[in-house]
Design a protein around this motif. Structure first.
Motif, PDB file in Angstrom:
ATOM      1  N   GLY A  37       0.812  -1.207   0.000  1.00 50.49           N
ATOM      2  CA  GLY A  37       0.000   0.000   0.000  1.00 50.49           C
ATOM      3  C   GLY A  37       0.845   1.256   0.000  1.00 50.49           C
ATOM      4  N   ASP A  38       1.944   1.233   0.748  1.00 51.78           N
ATOM      5  CA  ASP A  38       2.840   2.393   0.790  1.00 51.78           C
ATOM      6  C   ASP A  38       3.476   2.646  -0.569  1.00 51.78           C
ATOM      7  N   ALA A  39       3.915   1.572  -1.246  1.00 59.37           N
ATOM      8  CA  ALA A  39       4.511   1.720  -2.576  1.00 59.37           C
ATOM      9  C   ALA A  39       3.483   2.282  -3.553  1.00 59.37           C
ATOM     10  N   TRP A  40       2.229   1.863  -3.442  1.00 61.88           N
ATOM     11  CA  TRP A  40       1.182   2.358  -4.329  1.00 61.88           C
ATOM     12  C   TRP A  40       0.978   3.859  -4.131  1.00 61.88           C
ATOM     13  N   LYS A  41       1.010   4.304  -2.874  1.00 61.73           N
ATOM     14  CA  LYS A  41       0.838   5.732  -2.599  1.00 61.73           C
ATOM     15  C   LYS A  41       1.939   6.560  -3.256  1.00 61.73           C
ATOM     16  N   VAL A  42       3.152   6.032  -3.272  1.00 59.94           N
ATOM     17  CA  VAL A  42       4.292   6.751  -3.833  1.00 59.94           C
ATOM     18  C   VAL A  42       4.321   6.668  -5.364  1.00 59.94           C
ATOM     19  N   TYR A  43       4.100   5.468  -5.913  1.00 63.87           N
ATOM     20  CA  TYR A  43       4.321   5.228  -7.343  1.00 63.87           C
ATOM     21  C   TYR A  43       3.057   4.958  -8.159  1.00 63.87           C
ATOM     22  N   GLY A  44       1.889   4.980  -7.541  1.00 62.99           N
ATOM     23  CA  GLY A  44       0.653   4.614  -8.238  1.00 62.99           C
ATOM     24  C   GLY A  44       0.388   5.409  -9.497  1.00 62.99           C
ATOM     25  N   THR A  45       0.555   6.719  -9.440  1.00 59.98           N
ATOM     26  CA  THR A  45       0.297   7.566 -10.607  1.00 59.98           C
ATOM     27  C   THR A  45       1.277   7.257 -11.731  1.00 59.98           C
ATOM     28  N   GLU A  46       2.551   7.128 -11.384  1.00 65.90           N
ATOM     29  CA  GLU A  46       3.559   6.813 -12.404  1.00 65.90           C
ATOM     30  C   GLU A  46       3.324   5.418 -12.989  1.00 65.90           C
ATOM     31  N   PHE A  47       2.931   4.470 -12.141  1.00 68.16           N
ATOM     32  CA  PHE A  47       2.629   3.124 -12.618  1.00 68.16           C
ATOM     33  C   PHE A  47       1.491   3.145 -13.633  1.00 68.16           C
ATOM     34  N   LYS A  48       0.426   3.870 -13.326  1.00 67.61           N
ATOM     35  CA  LYS A  48      -0.718   3.937 -14.244  1.00 67.61           C
ATOM     36  C   LYS A  48      -0.309   4.499 -15.605  1.00 67.61           C
ATOM     37  N   ALA A  49       0.571   5.500 -15.612  1.00 65.33           N
ATOM     38  CA  ALA A  49       1.049   6.080 -16.865  1.00 65.33           C
ATOM     39  C   ALA A  49       1.841   5.049 -17.667  1.00 65.33           C
ATOM     40  N   ILE A  50       2.643   4.247 -16.993  1.00 65.80           N
ATOM     41  CA  ILE A  50       3.421   3.203 -17.670  1.00 65.80           C
ATOM     42  C   ILE A  50       2.481   2.135 -18.220  1.00 65.80           C
ATOM     43  N   ALA A  51       1.484   1.750 -17.441  1.00 65.89           N
ATOM     44  CA  ALA A  51       0.527   0.732 -17.898  1.00 65.89           C
ATOM     45  C   ALA A  51      -0.174   1.192 -19.180  1.00 65.89           C
ATOM     46  N   GLU A  52      -0.512   2.471 -19.265  1.00 68.79           N
ATOM     47  CA  GLU A  52      -1.144   2.994 -20.488  1.00 68.79           C
ATOM     48  C   GLU A  52      -0.182   2.957 -21.671  1.00 68.79           C
ATOM     49  N   LYS A  53       1.092   3.218 -21.417  1.00 69.14           N
ATOM     50  CA  LYS A  53       2.097   3.208 -22.484  1.00 69.14           C
ATOM     51  C   LYS A  53       2.178   1.843 -23.158  1.00 69.14           C
TER      52      LYS A  53
END
Length: 74
Positions: free
Chosen positions: A10-26
Motif C-alpha cells: 500500500g505504501d509503494a502504491w501511494k508513492v508510485y501509483g500515478t507513475e505506474f498507471k502512466a506506464i501501464a497505459e504506455k
C-alpha cells in the motif's frame, strides 16, 4: 498473449501509483484483474499481446520500490 502479474504494498502504491498507471497505459495492456487487500497490498494482472512489451512492462514495474512482477503465457 501474455499476462503480467504485479503486486505492491500500500505504501509503494501511494508513492508510485500515478507513475505506474502512466506506464501501464504506455504498454496498452488490458487490466484483467485488480484487487486491493485489507492490508493495502494491491495485486493486478494485465493482458499484453506482444512478448517484448510484456517483458519490458514487467521489468519496468520491478524498478519501483515495493513492487514485484512476473509474466506468463496465457
Amino acid at each position: 498473449m501474455w499476462r503480467v502479474n504485479i503486486s505492491c504494498s500500500g505504501d509503494a502504491w501511494k508513492v508510485y501509483g500515478t507513475e505506474f498507471k502512466a506506464i501501464a497505459e504506455k504498454y496498452q495492456g488490458e487490466l484483467i484483474s485488480s484487487k486491493k487487500m485489507p492490508d493495502g497490498t494491491r495485486i493486478m494482472s494485465y493482458k499484453i499481446d506482444d512478448v517484448s512489451d510484456a517483458e519490458a512492462f514487467q521489468e519496468y514495474c520491478a524498478h519501483f520500490a515495493g513492487f514485484t512482477s512476473d509474466f506468463e503465457s496465457l
